[in-house]
Design a protein around this motif. Structure first.
Motif, PDB file in Angstrom:
ATOM      1  N   PHE A   1       0.907  -1.281  -0.046  1.00  0.00           N
ATOM      2  CA  PHE A   1       0.024  -0.024   0.087  1.00  0.00           C
ATOM      3  C   PHE A   1       0.822   1.207   0.007  1.00  0.00           C
ATOM      4  O   PHE A   1       0.608   2.037  -0.607  1.00  0.00           O
ATOM      5  CB  PHE A   1      -0.811  -0.191   1.356  1.00  0.00           C
ATOM      6  N   LEU A   2       1.697   1.226   0.944  1.00  0.00           N
ATOM      7  CA  LEU A   2       2.830   2.353   1.060  1.00  0.00           C
ATOM      8  C   LEU A   2       3.546   2.752  -0.358  1.00  0.00           C
ATOM      9  O   LEU A   2       3.835   3.862  -0.807  1.00  0.00           O
ATOM     10  CB  LEU A   2       3.687   2.093   2.219  1.00  0.00           C
TER      11      LEU A   2
ATOM     12  N   LEU B   1       1.498   4.177  -2.721  1.00  0.00           N
ATOM     13  CA  LEU B   1       1.226   5.630  -2.366  1.00  0.00           C
ATOM     14  C   LEU B   1       2.180   6.378  -2.793  1.00  0.00           C
ATOM     15  O   LEU B   1       2.220   7.635  -3.464  1.00  0.00           O
ATOM     16  CB  LEU B   1       0.817   5.699  -0.797  1.00  0.00           C
ATOM     17  N   LEU B   2       3.503   5.977  -2.283  1.00  0.00           N
ATOM     18  CA  LEU B   2       4.607   6.998  -2.732  1.00  0.00           C
ATOM     19  C   LEU B   2       4.911   7.090  -4.202  1.00  0.00           C
ATOM     20  O   LEU B   2       5.095   8.164  -4.444  1.00  0.00           O
ATOM     21  CB  LEU B   2       6.084   6.014  -2.294  1.00  0.00           C
TER      22      LEU B   2
ATOM     23  N   ILE C   1       2.457   7.290  -6.628  1.00  0.00           N
ATOM     24  CA  ILE C   1       1.507   7.996  -6.970  1.00  0.00           C
ATOM     25  C   ILE C   1       1.416   9.320  -6.691  1.00  0.00           C
ATOM     26  O   ILE C   1       0.786  10.193  -7.408  1.00  0.00           O
ATOM     27  CB  ILE C   1      -0.034   7.255  -7.148  1.00  0.00           C
ATOM     28  N   SER C   2       2.110   9.383  -5.424  1.00  0.00           N
ATOM     29  CA  SER C   2       1.984  10.989  -4.965  1.00  0.00           C
ATOM     30  C   SER C   2       2.682  11.923  -5.964  1.00  0.00           C
ATOM     31  O   SER C   2       3.619  11.676  -6.601  1.00  0.00           O
ATOM     32  CB  SER C   2       2.638  11.112  -3.611  1.00  0.00           C
ATOM     33  N   PRO C   3       2.133  12.986  -6.085  1.00  0.00           N
ATOM     34  CA  PRO C   3       2.717  13.961  -6.836  1.00  0.00           C
ATOM     35  C   PRO C   3       4.233  14.506  -6.649  1.00  0.00           C
ATOM     36  O   PRO C   3       4.500  14.331  -5.043  1.00  0.00           O
ATOM     37  CB  PRO C   3       1.747  15.325  -6.582  1.00  0.00           C
TER      38      PRO C   3
ATOM     39  N   ILE D   1      10.585  10.956   4.862  1.00  0.00           N
ATOM     40  CA  ILE D   1       9.333  11.344   4.162  1.00  0.00           C
ATOM     41  C   ILE D   1       9.498  12.927   3.845  1.00  0.00           C
ATOM     42  O   ILE D   1       9.161  12.962   2.411  1.00  0.00           O
ATOM     43  CB  ILE D   1       8.035  11.321   5.287  1.00  0.00           C
ATOM     44  N   LEU D   2      10.207  13.815   4.444  1.00  0.00           N
ATOM     45  CA  LEU D   2      10.376  15.134   3.912  1.00  0.00           C
ATOM     46  C   LEU D   2      11.137  15.297   2.653  1.00  0.00           C
ATOM     47  O   LEU D   2      10.968  15.987   1.768  1.00  0.00           O
ATOM     48  CB  LEU D   2      10.775  16.087   5.095  1.00  0.00           C
TER      49      LEU D   2
ATOM     50  N   ARG E   1      11.644  12.659   0.622  1.00  0.00           N
ATOM     51  CA  ARG E   1      11.123  11.775  -0.444  1.00  0.00           C
ATOM     52  C   ARG E   1      12.093  10.677  -0.675  1.00  0.00           C
ATOM     53  O   ARG E   1      12.352  10.450  -1.749  1.00  0.00           O
ATOM     54  CB  ARG E   1      10.482  12.350  -1.631  1.00  0.00           C
TER      55      ARG E   1
ATOM     56  N   TYR F   1      12.394   7.259  -0.691  1.00  0.00           N
ATOM     57  CA  TYR F   1      11.521   6.366  -0.913  1.00  0.00           C
ATOM     58  C   TYR F   1      11.925   5.018  -0.242  1.00  0.00           C
ATOM     59  O   TYR F   1      11.497   4.113   0.605  1.00  0.00           O
ATOM     60  CB  TYR F   1      10.887   5.818  -2.391  1.00  0.00           C
TER      61      TYR F   1
END
Lengths: 419, 328
Positions: free
Chosen positions: B26-27, B30-31, B33-35, B285-286, B288, B290
């Motif tokens: 899932f993560l 999510l990573l 497809i995020s802009p 996270i900040l 990115r 991954y």
């Protein structure tokens, strides 16, 4: 019979205090409201275009204040909540609600108002600053000039003022500025001096901490209530779906919830907020979404047990739709644990919002937030303890009240549990 | 009996790993497809767009998402979570730098919480419904209502700014490398006192509430009265009959709490500038990063599974009827 202070009396007392302390402002807003209504008949397009958020806010607060005072004076006595004896919990809730609704009147300035930072920067609580008022170009009573006089506070904060031949000199942290006689307001031949007391001090930009706190109540309450509503809807509908449907959907939903319960949600929230942008709506939605799991568990187990009761079987055999089964048959039975859960959830959401603001992932609005205030104050910790102390205290009081209320309601609904 | 115990544990581990697998997948999606993307950090907008493509290619982000996912799965099964974009080191090594601190910190916090809440609830229970009991009850509710960041900032203000007894941030002082081992140890302790207090406050309240309510419930049961009538001394009643019956929910809560602490006490780490998993995850996270995000999540998930399982096993050791609970 002993007289006890009831919630009604306390609300009335607080509102009257507000009216007395802020009478000049209230009457000015009332005049503005009158001229607004009048010019609505003459030039309604222009008038409506002058209506901005702050003006609407002031008008609604005024109308609501009047209605509320009248209602509390003349309304029927004997309401279960209003006429309960006031205690600490209800007093805090009332004060927070007054801050929330009447923020323009309770606050002494706009939350972002700053002027002459040199004079007003980092003042301790209860410090007093002198100010002089510049002359407004015209004193016409049309809407624009009244509005600009009221809502755009442009008084000048000064340390001292001295007379010279061709005008006045005022001093701001040792800097001398000349004010011409026709530029500042006079009264009885002397400059009209005002004073402003900063009850809770000022922050690093010379903004009033008290006003920011009052306006911060709005963010915290809107986010809290919005997120609680989101998790209520999600929890109730998924719980009903899971408990009432067959084995497969039940297992899938239950496992899904377990997955969310088993991960540290704060990281997921931060991830989604950084990747998909933070606005007030995303914050409300994501906090609501991260809190529905416990409600889901409660509703699901209750639905499973109610499903076998006679009244529910009868209702479903009559042919009631699923929506009616949920709202008419199940909700009234499980409302008590749900409300208790929602109140605890409200506390959690407020805490989470403050924590996110503290980490710099707040709502991104101009409105101040308690968490953001604490974060800003951390840099000035050694110089200005009030920048952190008061937002922190408000936050602690709010959370304490929410937790206390939840516990009291829990005891009320389940008298078996000892204190 | 023994066989069913082992089977329950196995079943539990498999189902937990399945959940973890779904979470990571899932993560991962999510990573992807995020802009935005990790190349933003390395490429300034003034540079040519071809360079962005080059960076994406070097991170293997130009391939279709299904291909990336299968490559990721194959590598993770071999224990290779990829190379962190920021640190330019294998994710495993980066996590290993931050993990020891988090482990020690979480264990200290949980032990302190357990000790203090046991102490408070025994005070409370020995004077049931007295004034002290009520005050402790209110006091713990107040403790529970103090957010971590408020408590932390105030402790810094009082103990670092005003009294100047404890350092306000970091894990070592500047002269750390010149000290002998005893002084080093003391240096660590000095730096950890305030964070531990900050993180403990809320937990003490939660543990106290669970423990006190259960202790009260057990103490009012008829079998305790029976034991007292039979002349068993009070110490033995408490140690052998009351505590084993009362700690059941506390163990569950401790398991969950320890799992969450091991995945990072984010806010405490931010306030005190500590090198823990929470800050590592959020920095990942900040920026990115991954592979690092996925690695941190995986570590956190494993710890949460282990601690919850351990809690269930301990419960089953105390009460044999709860073996069934392990598999669920």
């Amino acid at each position: 019979m002993k007289f006890r202070i009831k919630n009604r009396h306390f609300i009335l007392f607080a509102l009257l205090l507000l009216i007395v302390l802020r009478f000049s402002r209230l009457s000015e807003i009332a005049v503005l409201f009158y001229s607004f209504i009048r010019s609505l008949f003459d030039r309604h397009v222009d008038t409506l275009s002058a209506l901005n958020f702050s003006l609407t806010d002031n008008f609604f607060s005024l109308i609501f204040l009047t209605v509320l005072v009248v209602f509390l004076f003349f309304g029927k006595r004997g309401k279960p909540v209003l006429d309960k004896a006031a205690d600490f919990t209800s007093i805090v809730i009332i004060v927070l609600f007054i801050f929330f609704i009447f923020a323009p009147f309770a606050a002494t300035t706009e939350p972002d108002f700053q002027n002459n930072i040199g004079v007003t920067k980092l003042l301790p609580p209860f410090s007093e600053v002198k100010m002089i008022h510049p002359v407004y170009s015209n004193y016409a009573t049309d809407l624009y000039s009244v509005e600009s006089r009221l809502l755009n506070d442009n008084s000048i904060y000064i340390d001292s003022i001295r007379k010279a031949e061709n005008g006045y000199y005022y001093f701001q942290k040792g800097i001398k500025t000349r004010a011409e006689i026709n530029k500042i307001e006079f009264k009885d031949g002397l400059p009209l001096m005002g004073r402003r007391i900063f009850i809770l001090g000022t922050d690093e930009y010379g903004r009033d901490v008290f006003s920011r706190l009052v306006y911060g109540t709005r963010i915290s309450m809107i986010v809290g209530l919005g997120a609680v509503i989101v998790s209520f809807l999600l929890g109730i509908s998924f719980g009903f779906l899971s408990g009432y449907s067959g084995w497969f959907i039940d297992t899938v939903l239950n496992r899904f919830t377990d997955m969310f319960l088993s991960i540290p949600v704060i990281f997921l929230i931060i991830l989604i907020l950084t990747f998909f942008g933070n606005s007030i709506f995303t914050i409300i939605f994501i906090l609501g979404f991260s809190g529905w799991m416990s409600l889901f568990k409660i509703v699901r187990s209750e639905v499973i047990s109610i499903k076998q009761k006679d009244f529910f079987i009868a209702a479903s055999r009559i042919g009631l739709s699923n929506r009616k089964l949920l709202t008419r048959e199940i909700l009234p039975v499980i409302i008590a644990p749900v409300i208790v859960n929602l109140i605890f959830q409200y506390g959690n959401v407020i805490l989470a919002e403050a924590a996110l603001s503290y980490l710099g992932l707040g709502t991104g609005l101009n409105y101040p937030s308690w968490g953001a205030m604490i974060e800003a104050g951390q840099e000035y910790l050694s110089q200005a303890w009030w920048m952190i102390f008061f937002p922190g205290l408000t936050l602690v009081l709010t959370l304490f009240t929410a937790n206390n209320l939840g516990r009291e309601l829990n005891l009320y609904y389940n008298p078996g549990i000892s204190e | 009996m023994k066989e069913s115990f082992g089977r329950a544990v196995l079943y539990r581990i498999i189902s937990s790993l399945l959940i973890l697998f779904f979470l990571i997948s899932f993560l991962f999606v999510l990573l992807r497809i995020s802009p935005g993307g990790p190349e933003q950090k390395f490429i300034s907008p003034q540079l040519k767009p071809e360079l962005i493509e080059k960076v994406r290619e070097s991170f293997n982000l130009d391939k279709p998402i299904t291909e990336q996912y299968s490559a990721f799965l194959l590598n993770s099964i071999r224990g290779n979570f990829g190379i962190s974009y920021n640190y330019r080191e294998p994710v495993f090594d980066v996590i290993m730098e931050y993990l020891p601190f988090t482990l020690i910190f979480a264990l200290i916090v949980v032990i302190v919480q357990l000790l203090l809440s046991f102490w408070l609830s025994f005070i409370s229970i020995s004077r049931l419904n007295s004034r002290a009991d009520r005050y402790i009850s209110k006091f713990t509710l107040l403790l529970y209502s103090i957010p971590t960041f408020v408590a932390g900032v105030f402790l810094i203000y009082i103990f670092s700014e005003k009294l100047n007894v404890f350092p306000s941030s970091g894990l070592k002082s500047i002269q750390h490398s010149d000290m002998d081992s005893a002084a080093r140890f003391w240096d660590y302790i000095e730096h950890l006192i305030l964070p531990v207090i900050t993180l403990c406050l809320g937990g003490i309240a939660v543990y106290y509430r669970y423990l006190r309510d259960n202790l009260e419930e057990i103490y009012t049961k008829p079998f305790i009265l029976n034991l007292r009538a039979a002349g068993v001394n009070e110490k033995e009643i408490t140690l052998r009959h009351v505590i084993p019956n009362a700690v059941n929910p506390l163990i569950t809560v401790t398991g969950i709490d320890l799992g969450l602490l091991l995945s990072g006490a984010l806010i405490t780490e931010v306030i005190f500038g500590l090198p823990g998993m929470g800050r590592l995850t959020v920095t990942a996270i900040l920026t990115r990063d991954y592979p690092l995000v996925l690695g941190c999540t995986f570590t956190a998930g494993i710890f949460i599974i282990i601690t919850n399982l351990a809690a269930d096993i301990v419960k089953a050791r105390i009460d044999k009827r709860l073996i069934k609970g392990i598999s669920g």
